[in-house]
Design an enzyme around this catalytic site. Structure first.
Site, short mmCIF file in Angstrom:
data_model
loop_
_atom_site.label_atom_id
_atom_site.label_comp_id
_atom_site.label_asym_id
_atom_site.label_seq_id
_atom_site.Cartn_x
_atom_site.Cartn_y
_atom_site.Cartn_z
N ASP A 35 1.08 -1.27 -0.17
CA ASP A 35 -0.11 -0.22 -0.32
C ASP A 35 1.47 1.10 -0.07
OD1 ASP A 35 -2.50 1.82 0.79
OD2 ASP A 35 -3.49 0.63 0.96
N HIS A 48 -2.64 3.30 -4.66
CA HIS A 48 -2.29 2.75 -2.98
C HIS A 48 -0.78 1.96 -3.22
CE1 HIS A 48 -5.44 3.71 -0.25
NE2 HIS A 48 -6.37 3.09 -1.14
N GLU A 55 -9.70 2.91 -5.09
CA GLU A 55 -9.07 3.83 -4.89
C GLU A 55 -8.12 4.52 -6.19
OE1 GLU A 55 -10.91 4.43 -0.30
OE2 GLU A 55 -9.04 3.70 -0.55
N TRP A 98 -16.92 -3.47 -1.76
CA TRP A 98 -17.09 -3.70 -0.58
C TRP A 98 -17.36 -2.18 -0.72
CZ3 TRP A 98 -14.25 1.88 0.49
CH2 TRP A 98 -13.68 1.90 -0.38
C1 TNX Z 1 -11.06 2.12 2.48
S1 TNX Z 1 -11.53 -0.53 1.30
C2 TNX Z 1 -10.08 1.31 1.76
C3 TNX Z 1 -8.42 1.16 2.77
C4 TNX Z 1 -8.72 1.66 3.92
C5 TNX Z 1 -10.17 1.47 4.39
C6 TNX Z 1 -10.60 2.19 5.34
C7 TNX Z 1 -10.81 -0.03 0.42
C8 TNX Z 1 -10.90 -1.19 -0.99
N1 TNX Z 1 -9.83 0.42 0.39
O1 TNX Z 1 -7.96 1.52 1.43
O2 TNX Z 1 -7.74 1.18 4.80
O3 TNX Z 1 -11.16 2.14 3.86
O4 TNX Z 1 -11.40 1.23 6.52
#
Ligand code: TNX
Length: 531
Positions: free
Chosen positions: A191, A263, A327, A393
């Site tokens: 990450d 990330h 993201e 998610w």
């Molecule tokens: C979202 S869930 C993210 C993570 C963070 C998390 C914190 C996802 C695919 N991405 O990078 O750690 O929220 O709750």
């Protein structure tokens, strides 16, 4: 018709009331709840240090694990004896008439016979027996249990990038999953804040990318503060193999996640040519979503990703590889000549579709190497083939949509499955966490295929809880967040008949003692009636 229904309801209520008043022997506490239990036979099987485990079908591995685990509960100095021939004892075998991961267990005063549909099935039978043994000092009520899981994919995720957990700590996490009959560990290895897996071809990834200068303090309220303490850690390939092997012995497949194209700031720090503008960036010291992402225009990025994945494929026998995909801000791509040239060359409409192009290309590469791809649900945004498996998610709707389109889906909605969220409304005594609120009861009451068409249901391969570790700094806290909520999660993943608010409370009291005996740190809120 109505009359008949009423009589049936009344009869069901009587049975329910009777079962609530039953003694432990008639209604033992097993988590997750088995499919069928009949403990109406009188008598007990007494397990002690002389009880042999009698093995056929080469079931030495589950036998050896139980032989060790039993020591803890019976206070033995050495493991139980495993043997091919003996009278009585715990007798293990496989029969193909039993469902794949299922088992049947018959307990009489003379012996316990566990017949699994596979090695894993026998292992799960032994995990049930372990709970029975623990609850009553080795005295197991006689009867019959037939059990099998609802979902084939029963996962838990662990983020080791935000905070690092040692091999021993990861192994204990695996022990906890196995005791709840989970079968997948989704290992989030890379990450923005750290790259945690050794890649021989690019040693810089761990030499430079596994260490951040410092870490944001608290929730980063303005003015932000950092702690001034360098933080890092990574696993050598040998350690990765050790963990994969340890998990496999507990019938858990480790699915590695290599995040791309977002990330990935730790990778960009180690290898600046992975970014669009090749600027030097830090291993990120802040939480959230960074604009620094891999360049999707340069061929060198694809070569890098393929080389990394080749080593990952070698290390992990899992049929799935997770490529992240979540993201990924597109601001750098919008200004990047390479990205713009790629959009033109591939006749794409925009940067969203450029992400779709990258993901599709990586999926082809993985498929050509005999692997299937999993991605977070953003991989649907840029258009992706129906062969990709989606981890939903951002909510339940996205998962349903993907399943209806024909993609396989793993349900992991943030509102129910994020075990990094608070466990109580008041948050009193919980320490600082990222936010949210997911009490035990909320998970326990969840039906992950509710309201879906049969067609969509057939694509829901499983359910997973996620453990993001921005605010989880040590193994004690990790277990505090995991337990007891993992018990509720395992009921959702495994059990077919689980909605009984009365018995779950009693069962969890027994489970709490089980956790204590295992030395696992379970949070108190559920037991105190706080939600
Ligand atoms: C979202 S869930 C993210 C993570 C963070 C998390 C914190 C996802 C695919 N991405 O990078 O750690 O929220 O709750």
């Amino acid at each position: 018709m109505n009359m008949r229904l009423n009589i049936l309801t009344f009869a069901a209520l009587l049975v329910f009331a009777a079962s609530n008043n039953q003694s432990y022997a008639a209604n033992p506490h097993i988590i997750p709840e088995p499919g069928y239990i009949d403990m109406s036979d009188d008598g007990l099987f007494e397990l002690d240090k002389k009880t042999p485990i009698v093995v056929s079908n080469d079931l030495w591995n589950p036998a050896a694990i139980f032989a060790e685990e039993a020591m803890e509960f019976l206070d033995l100095k050495r493991p139980l004896r495993t043997t091919k021939r003996a009278k009585g004892g715990i007798r293990l075998r496989i029969d193909r008439f039993v469902p794949e991961e299922g088992y049947e267990m018959t307990i009489t005063p003379e012996e316990v016979v566990i017949i699994g549909g596979s090695e894993a099935g026998v292992f799960y039978g032994l995990q049930t027996l372990r709970q029975l043994v623990a609850a009553n000092n080795g005295k197991v009520p006689c009867g019959y249990i037939a059990d099998e899981p609802t979902f084939a994919y029963r996962g838990a995720h662990l983020d080791v990038a935000r905070h690092f957990f040692t091999v021993e700590e990861v192994k204990e996490y695996i022990d906890i999953l196995a005791a709840h009959k989970l079968n997948r560990l989704h290992w989030h290895l890379t990450d923005d804040q750290g790259w945690r897996i050794e890649i021989k071809r690019y040693p810089e990834l761990t030499e430079k990318g596994s260490m951040r200068k410092e870490t944001l303090v608290g929730h980063g309220l303005k003015p932000e503060k950092w702690d001034g303490t360098p933080y890092g850690g990574y696993y050598t390939q040998e350690q990765i193999r050790e963990v994969v092997d340890y998990a496999a012995k507990r019938y858990i497949t480790v699915i590695p996640e290599i995040e791309m194209p977002g990330h990935a700031q730790a990778a960009l720090h180690a290898l600046p040519w992975l970014g669009c503008n090749e600027q030097i960036v830090d291993v990120w010291t802040t939480w959230g979503v960074t604009p620094e992402v891999m360049c999707a225009g340069k061929e060198s990025t694809y070569t890098f990703l393929e080389n990394v994945l080749l080593e990952v494929i070698e290390l992990f026998p899992s049929e799935y590889i997770h490529i992240g995909g979540d993201e990924c801000p597109k601001e750098r791509w919008a200004e990047c000549e390479h990205c713009q040239a790629m959009i033109k060359a591939q006749e794409l409409n925009n940067t969203e579709e450029l992400q779709g192009y990258l993901v599709a290309r990586i999926e082809k590469f993985l498929n050509a190497h005999g692997k299937k791809m999993i991605g977070w649900d953003e991989i649907l945004d840029g258009g992706v083939t129906s062969t990709a498996t989606v981890m939903s998610w951002r909510g339940i709707k996205g998962g349903i949509k993907a399943a209806e389109r024909g993609n396989d889906v793993i349900m992991t909605p943030m509102t129910l499955c994020y075990l990094n969220f608070y466990q109580t409304e008041s948050r009193e005594g919980e320490g600082l966490h990222i936010g949210g609120h997911i009490p035990f009861e909320l998970i326990y009451a969840w039906d992950p295929t509710e309201g879906m068409s049969d067609e969509a249901k057939s694509h829901i391969i499983g359910v997973q809880c996620n453990m993001w570790t921005e605010y989880i700094k040590d193994a004690q806290t990790l277990q505090h967040m995991l337990l007891p909520r993992l018990a509720a999660m395992s009921e959702v993943q495994w059990a077919t008949d689980r909605r009984n608010e009365q018995t779950i409370r009693q069962k969890m009291e027994t489970m709490r003692k089980f956790y204590e005996e295992c030395g696992w740190n379970c949070s108190p809120y559920y037991f105190d009636g706080r939600k």
